[in-house]
Design an enzyme around this catalytic site. Structure first.
Site, PDB file in Angstrom:
ATOM      1  N   SER A  23     -43.199 -53.295  95.903  1.00  0.00           N
ATOM      2  CA  SER A  23     -42.134 -52.381  95.472  1.00  0.00           C
ATOM      3  C   SER A  23     -40.789 -52.763  96.089  1.00  0.00           C
ATOM      4  CB  SER A  23     -42.486 -50.939  95.844  1.00  0.00           C
ATOM      5  OG  SER A  23     -42.825 -50.845  97.212  1.00  0.00           O
ATOM      6  N   ASN A 110     -47.732 -43.646 104.231  1.00  0.00           N
ATOM      7  CA  ASN A 110     -47.748 -42.513 103.294  1.00  0.00           C
ATOM      8  C   ASN A 110     -46.787 -41.398 103.714  1.00  0.00           C
ATOM      9  OD1 ASN A 110     -49.657 -44.042 102.073  1.00  0.00           O
ATOM     10  ND2 ASN A 110     -51.399 -42.738 102.615  1.00  0.00           N
ATOM     11  N   HIS A 156     -23.332 -21.800  64.239  1.00  0.00           N
ATOM     12  CA  HIS A 156     -23.836 -22.662  63.157  1.00  0.00           C
ATOM     13  C   HIS A 156     -22.825 -23.754  62.787  1.00  0.00           C
ATOM     14  CE1 HIS A 156     -26.873 -19.471  62.359  1.00  0.00           C
ATOM     15  NE2 HIS A 156     -25.859 -18.686  62.668  1.00  0.00           N
ATOM     16  N   LYS A 283      -9.094 -48.101  65.194  1.00  0.00           N
ATOM     17  CA  LYS A 283     -10.083 -47.246  65.859  1.00  0.00           C
ATOM     18  C   LYS A 283      -9.803 -46.993  67.334  1.00  0.00           C
ATOM     19  CE  LYS A 283     -13.657 -45.987  64.577  1.00  0.00           C
ATOM     20  NZ  LYS A 283     -14.943 -46.500  64.164  1.00  0.00           N
ATOM     21  N   ASN A 285     -12.364 -45.190  69.947  1.00  0.00           N
ATOM     22  CA  ASN A 285     -13.695 -44.575  69.965  1.00  0.00           C
ATOM     23  C   ASN A 285     -13.994 -43.830  71.266  1.00  0.00           C
ATOM     24  OD1 ASN A 285     -14.245 -45.659  67.423  1.00  0.00           O
ATOM     25  ND2 ASN A 285     -15.014 -47.565  68.307  1.00  0.00           N
ATOM     26  N   TYR A 317     -52.697 -39.579  98.832  1.00  0.00           N
ATOM     27  CA  TYR A 317     -51.857 -40.639  98.288  1.00  0.00           C
ATOM     28  C   TYR A 317     -52.647 -41.536  97.343  1.00  0.00           C
ATOM     29  CZ  TYR A 317     -48.898 -44.744  97.860  1.00  0.00           C
ATOM     30  OH  TYR A 317     -48.142 -45.770  97.341  1.00  0.00           O
ATOM     31  N   GLN A 322     -46.177 -44.823  93.835  1.00  0.00           N
ATOM     32  CA  GLN A 322     -45.079 -45.777  94.010  1.00  0.00           C
ATOM     33  C   GLN A 322     -44.153 -45.767  92.777  1.00  0.00           C
ATOM     34  OE1 GLN A 322     -45.713 -49.562  96.183  1.00  0.00           O
ATOM     35  NE2 GLN A 322     -45.459 -50.507  94.177  1.00  0.00           N
TER      36      GLN A 322
HETATM   37  N1  ARG Z   1     -44.656 -48.748  98.685  1.00  0.00           N
HETATM   38  C1  ARG Z   1     -45.512 -47.621  98.784  1.00  0.00           C
HETATM   39  C2  ARG Z   1     -44.981 -46.521  97.875  1.00  0.00           C
HETATM   40  O1  ARG Z   1     -43.841 -46.546  97.552  1.00  0.00           O
HETATM   41  C3  ARG Z   1     -45.534 -47.105 100.193  1.00  0.00           C
HETATM   42  C4  ARG Z   1     -46.766 -46.357 100.535  1.00  0.00           C
HETATM   43  C5  ARG Z   1     -47.901 -47.278 100.548  1.00  0.00           C
HETATM   44  N2  ARG Z   1     -49.096 -46.640 100.989  1.00  0.00           N
HETATM   45  C6  ARG Z   1     -50.296 -47.187 100.787  1.00  0.00           C
HETATM   46  N3  ARG Z   1     -51.302 -46.501 101.215  1.00  0.00           N
HETATM   47  N4  ARG Z   1     -50.452 -48.305 100.138  1.00  0.00           N
HETATM   48  O2  ARG Z   1     -45.704 -45.654  97.445  1.00  0.00           O
END
Ligand code: ARG
Length: 471
Positions: A23, A110, A156, A283, A285, A317, A322
């Site tokens: 991520s 988490n 309306h 025009k 716009n 979790y 994510q």
């Molecule tokens: N990148 C993860 C998220 O945004 C962080 C938490 C990851 N936790 C895990 N148990 N893999 O959710």
């Protein structure tokens, strides 16, 4: 160094899996919040005697160095380290050595990621309140400049009753006022600390969650550790509020687009907020309101997207969660863009008072008032309605407006008409006759403006106080 969680594994992660599950490409936006949370956490570990003071100092200094490097753009985040939390931890360990590995004591990603999101969003909530307040300020400014401007009011999309243009604008001030209230109310839920929940069950270390909360200016801590790490209601709430704000902006956009058309010519948006056509030289716009109207769709999409991600998710979790980030960041950016442009676009908009007046003079939006006139003479409203309906039909057939009729013509429809009807039909009279709280009479609208100005001041004070608190 291998992965922070590599111990249990005998094989390298597949390259595609690494890319698929990472991520970091988007959660790097949480870098500052992540370090802010870590600084409070490590301070608590020190206070509780879980880590020796020396280690705490080394970690704190290291974290601050990492923060400076991130701000300078000195750190290249890596997909191998998955997310912002592990990228920062890895950089810290590279910098200060194995002692950096003590930072994660009594904590899980988490509760860490949930904390980052709370820290991030509470700042945005305050910023959005300020952006909405600025937009209200522009609207109130135009309302004050248009207290004498009469315009047809519509239902309306057909002309209904004349109103002050100021009254129409003040309707939006009320709408954005509710948006501000909703965001203010959500602040207390955003401002609740998940940290200390561990992975899901709490932690074996004698941590002090309330100390961390105090350090980070959170008013409360989550009551239940499973809830703390599974809750994304605060994001959903933000996305819902954002959807309503965008819906409001899309309605205003639609009106601005209509009013800017040659058919209406009620307003002209400043050149700085419009664009031209590559083929048609004449025009101009209204791209900004059009795009805001269009972008409302993605903001709704982000809400529905997250609702769907969370639907049926078992506690606690799950990696699904994510998926809470990109939509949220997108909504923040989309709404920031819209609100930043709207305030100056409204402030610089030219209002074509003559054209509005012309529109009012050439319609039947004073018809209710002659019905009310007959009611005043004792005729039941239903019968008055019928009489005026016939009068209007006659006018349409004769290509006239009500004010063009002679008193004899009026009397053909009811003997109750007298000369006073010409006064009753004047647009100013029609507007000012609606002198009820919340109505369009000039005195009512000036009172509404005064109340709005009072609330602008209150919101301004709220924003100064809370922007300090959520730093
Ligand atoms: N990148 C993860 C998220 O945004 C962080 C938490 C990851 N936790 C895990 N148990 N893999 O959710």
């Amino acid at each position: 160094m291998s992965k922070l969680w590599g111990g249990r594994f005998t094989k390298k992660t597949d390259q595609l899996v690494e890319e698929y599950t990472a991520s970091i490409t988007f959660d790097k936006e949480l870098a500052e919040e992540d370090i802010q949370g870590s600084l409070a956490h490590v301070a608590m570990l020190g206070k509780q005697g879980i880590l020796p003071a020396d280690d705490v100092d080394t970690i704190k200094e290291g974290l601050l160095r990492v923060l400076q490097r991130i701000k300078r753009g000195d750190i290249e985040f890596s997909v191998t380290d998955e997310d912002i939390h592990m990228n920062i931890e890895k950089t810290l360990i590279d910098d200060i050595g194995p002692v950096g590995g003590k930072l994660h004591t009594g904590r899980s990603r988490n509760d860490q990621v949930a904390t980052d999101m709370h820290l991030y969003l509470r700042k945005r909530v305050v910023e959005f309140i300020e952006l909405l307040r600025k937009l209200q300020e522009s609207l109130v400014g135009q309302a004050k400049a248009n207290l004498d401007t009469i315009v047809p009011g519509y239902t309306h999309l057909q002309r209904a009753q004349p109103i002050l243009f100021a009254h129409h604008l003040m309707a939006y001030v009320s709408m954005f006022g509710r948006d501000i209230e909703r965001l203010q109310d959500s602040y207390k839920r955003v401002n609740t600390l998940p940290l200390g929940a561990g992975a899901l069950a709490g932690t074996t270390f004698p941590i002090d969650r309330h100390f961390v909360a105090k350090q980070l200016n959170f008013d409360r801590v989550y009551e239940n550790s499973l809830d703390a790490v599974s809750d994304r209601d605060f994001i959903l709430e933000f996305l819902s509020h954002a959807s309503i704000i965008m819906m409001h902006l899309s309605r205003l956009s639609e009106e601005l687009i209509l009013w800017s058309s040659t058919e209406f010519r009620f307003v002209e948006l400043d050149d700085a907020f419009c664009t031209g056509s590559s083929i048609m030289p004449q025009k101009k716009n209204p791209d900004v309101p059009e795009l805001v109207r269009g972008k409302t769709g993605r903001v709704y999409g982000n809400l529905v997207g997250l609702l769907t991600v969370l639907k049926s998710l078992p506690l606690a979790y799950n990696k699904d969660m994510q998926e809470d980030k990109e939509g949220m960041f997108d909504t923040v950016r989309t709404m920031q863009g819209a609100l930043q442009l709207f305030a100056p676009m409204i402030a610089t908009m030219k209002v074509n008072k003559e054209r509005m007046r012309q529109a009012v003079n050439q319609d039947f939006s004073n018809a209710t008032d002659i019905a009310d006139f007959l009611v005043g003479k004792g005729l039941p409203f239903r019968q008055a309605h019928e009489v005026i309906g016939k009068t209007v039909l006659y006018c349409i057939q004769q290509d006239k407006y009500l004010l063009d009729l002679t008193i004899d013509e009026f009397k053909e429809f009811s003997p109750l008409f007298d000369e006073n009807i010409y006064e009753v039909l004047q647009p100013e009279q029609v507007v000012n006759a609606r002198n009820v709280y919340g109505g369009t009479a000039t005195t009512q609208v000036s009172d509404a403006i005064a109340r709005a100005e009072q609330s602008l001041n209150e919101v301004s004070a709220w924003v100064s106080e809370y922007s300090e608190r959520c730093k």
